[in-house]
Design an enzyme around this catalytic site. Structure first.
Site, PDB file in Angstrom:
ATOM      1  N   ASP A  38      40.215  14.114  21.816  1.00 40.31           N
ATOM      2  CA  ASP A  38      41.509  13.425  21.873  1.00 40.31           C
ATOM      3  C   ASP A  38      41.388  12.045  21.239  1.00 40.31           C
ATOM      4  O   ASP A  38      42.070  11.097  21.637  1.00 40.31           O
ATOM      5  CB  ASP A  38      41.944  13.301  23.336  1.00 40.31           C
ATOM      6  CG  ASP A  38      43.407  12.903  23.466  1.00 40.31           C
ATOM      7  OD1 ASP A  38      43.786  12.378  24.541  1.00 40.31           O
ATOM      8  OD2 ASP A  38      44.163  13.078  22.488  1.00 40.31           O
ATOM      9  N   LYS A  93      42.163  11.569  14.868  1.00 42.20           N
ATOM     10  CA  LYS A  93      42.408  12.966  14.458  1.00 42.20           C
ATOM     11  C   LYS A  93      41.563  13.342  13.244  1.00 42.20           C
ATOM     12  O   LYS A  93      41.195  14.492  13.077  1.00 42.20           O
ATOM     13  CB  LYS A  93      43.900  13.180  14.202  1.00 42.20           C
ATOM     14  CG  LYS A  93      44.789  12.720  15.379  1.00 42.20           C
ATOM     15  CD  LYS A  93      44.263  13.172  16.759  1.00 42.20           C
ATOM     16  CE  LYS A  93      44.899  12.407  17.898  1.00 42.20           C
ATOM     17  NZ  LYS A  93      44.206  12.612  19.197  1.00 42.20           N
ATOM     18  N   ASP A 146      43.324  18.184  21.673  1.00 42.53           N
ATOM     19  CA  ASP A 146      44.715  17.757  21.844  1.00 42.53           C
ATOM     20  C   ASP A 146      45.336  17.482  20.466  1.00 42.53           C
ATOM     21  O   ASP A 146      44.631  17.258  19.476  1.00 42.53           O
ATOM     22  CB  ASP A 146      44.767  16.470  22.696  1.00 42.53           C
ATOM     23  CG  ASP A 146      46.196  16.119  23.114  1.00 42.53           C
ATOM     24  OD1 ASP A 146      46.465  14.925  23.351  1.00 42.53           O
ATOM     25  OD2 ASP A 146      47.064  17.029  23.175  1.00 42.53           O
ATOM     26  N   ASN A 147      46.665  17.522  20.391  1.00 41.87           N
ATOM     27  CA  ASN A 147      47.423  17.075  19.223  1.00 41.87           C
ATOM     28  C   ASN A 147      47.204  17.882  17.959  1.00 41.87           C
ATOM     29  O   ASN A 147      47.252  17.330  16.844  1.00 41.87           O
ATOM     30  CB  ASN A 147      47.114  15.597  18.920  1.00 41.87           C
ATOM     31  CG  ASN A 147      47.237  14.720  20.125  1.00 41.87           C
ATOM     32  OD1 ASN A 147      46.257  14.098  20.536  1.00 41.87           O
ATOM     33  ND2 ASN A 147      48.424  14.667  20.698  1.00 41.87           N
ATOM     34  N   GLU A 176      53.422  14.821  24.506  1.00 46.31           N
ATOM     35  CA  GLU A 176      53.578  14.213  25.830  1.00 46.31           C
ATOM     36  C   GLU A 176      54.913  13.478  25.984  1.00 46.31           C
ATOM     37  O   GLU A 176      55.324  12.707  25.132  1.00 46.31           O
ATOM     38  CB  GLU A 176      52.421  13.242  26.141  1.00 46.31           C
ATOM     39  CG  GLU A 176      52.054  12.259  25.062  1.00 46.31           C
ATOM     40  CD  GLU A 176      50.935  12.748  24.187  1.00 46.31           C
ATOM     41  OE1 GLU A 176      50.795  13.977  24.009  1.00 46.31           O
ATOM     42  OE2 GLU A 176      50.206  11.920  23.627  1.00 46.31           O
TER      43      GLU A 176
END
Ligand SMILES: O=C(NCCCCc1cc2cnccc2s1)c1cc(-c2ccc(F)cc2)cc(O)c1O
Ligand SMILES: [Mg+2]
Length: 214
Positions: free
Chosen positions: A141, A144, A169-170, A199
């Site tokens: 997380d 990126k 995540d993401n 989120e």
């Protein structure tokens, strides 16, 4: 001078959550982010998916890349069995200072080791510095554009074993296209996508779960 968003998030935790009660810390942060100020915690919807994967893996050794204010750190650590350990890396010293206090408020400091610094510097030192053989579960997380190089670095450093679970995540927003292509096409991973939302918003996002096959 004006306080920072993480400082205001911590104040909300200390005002509304009960010391030693991780669920109340999670609820206080989600309420703050939904009703006061958005912040880049994994949040309650993706957080429930994180909970289910952590419970399924029941890991002894966990690595989290990207602590921020410690929201996902608390979500993971509250589910760990006695004696299990979570190492979490945070690059930003201000975020780390807030996260330490959130983790203490949740009463989970004995299970968590928060380390300040860059993943590319710390991943090669995990074995000699923390006495870690391999990780059972890794939560990605952080930056990126570091998901892919750091995954390859963990492979090269022998930190992954047959069955290690990576949860990222993401993968849609902000997105990690190079990482997704790698884990979905590599014969060394069994990968699957959990569709969700960014989120506290209606935008699409999701988590990618990838099992290392050795
Ligand atoms: O950037 C994100 N997270 C990474 C910040 C980490 C910095 C670190 C680097 C580093 C290096 N080494 C060790 C530890 C660490 S920690 C992030 C951003 C959004 C987002 C933001 C705006 C938006 F409009 C839509 C989504 C949502 C998210 O859930 C995120 O996680
Ligand atoms: Mg995130």
């Amino acid at each position: 001078t004006r306080s920072t968003r993480p400082q205001r998030l911590l104040k909300a935790v200390q005002k509304h959550a009960t010391r030693g009660d991780p669920q109340s810390v999670i609820s206080a942060i989600d309420h703050f982010c939904r009703h006061s100020e958005w912040a880049m915690n994994i949040g309650d919807e993706k957080g429930s998916i994180l909970d289910s994967v952590v419970s399924e893996v029941n890991p002894e050794k966990v690595l989290e890349l990207g602590t921020y204010c410690g929201y996902s750190t608390v979500r993971i650590a509250r589910l760990l069995p006695p004696g299990a350990r979570l190492i979490t890396l945070e690059f930003n010293a201000d975020y780390a200072a807030i996260a330490r206090q959130v983790i203490i408020w949740a009463g989970l400091e004995d299970k968590v080791q928060l380390v300040e610094g860059a993943s590319e510097d710390w991943i090669p030192r995990m074995k000699e510095h923390f006495g870690i053989e391999t990780f059972d579960f890794v939560f990605l997380d952080h930056w990126k554009d570091r998901y892919l190089p750091d995954t390859k670095l963990m492979e090269d450093c022998g930190l992954l074993r047959k069955g290690t679970v990576l949860l990222a995540d993401n993968v849609i927003c902000p997105g990690v296209p190079d990482y997704l292509a790698y884990v979905r096409n590599s014969l060394s991973y069994k990968s699957c996508y959990f569709k969700s939302h960014l989120e506290y918003t209606k935008a699409e996002d999701g988590l990618e779960k990838s099992v290392f096959l050795g």
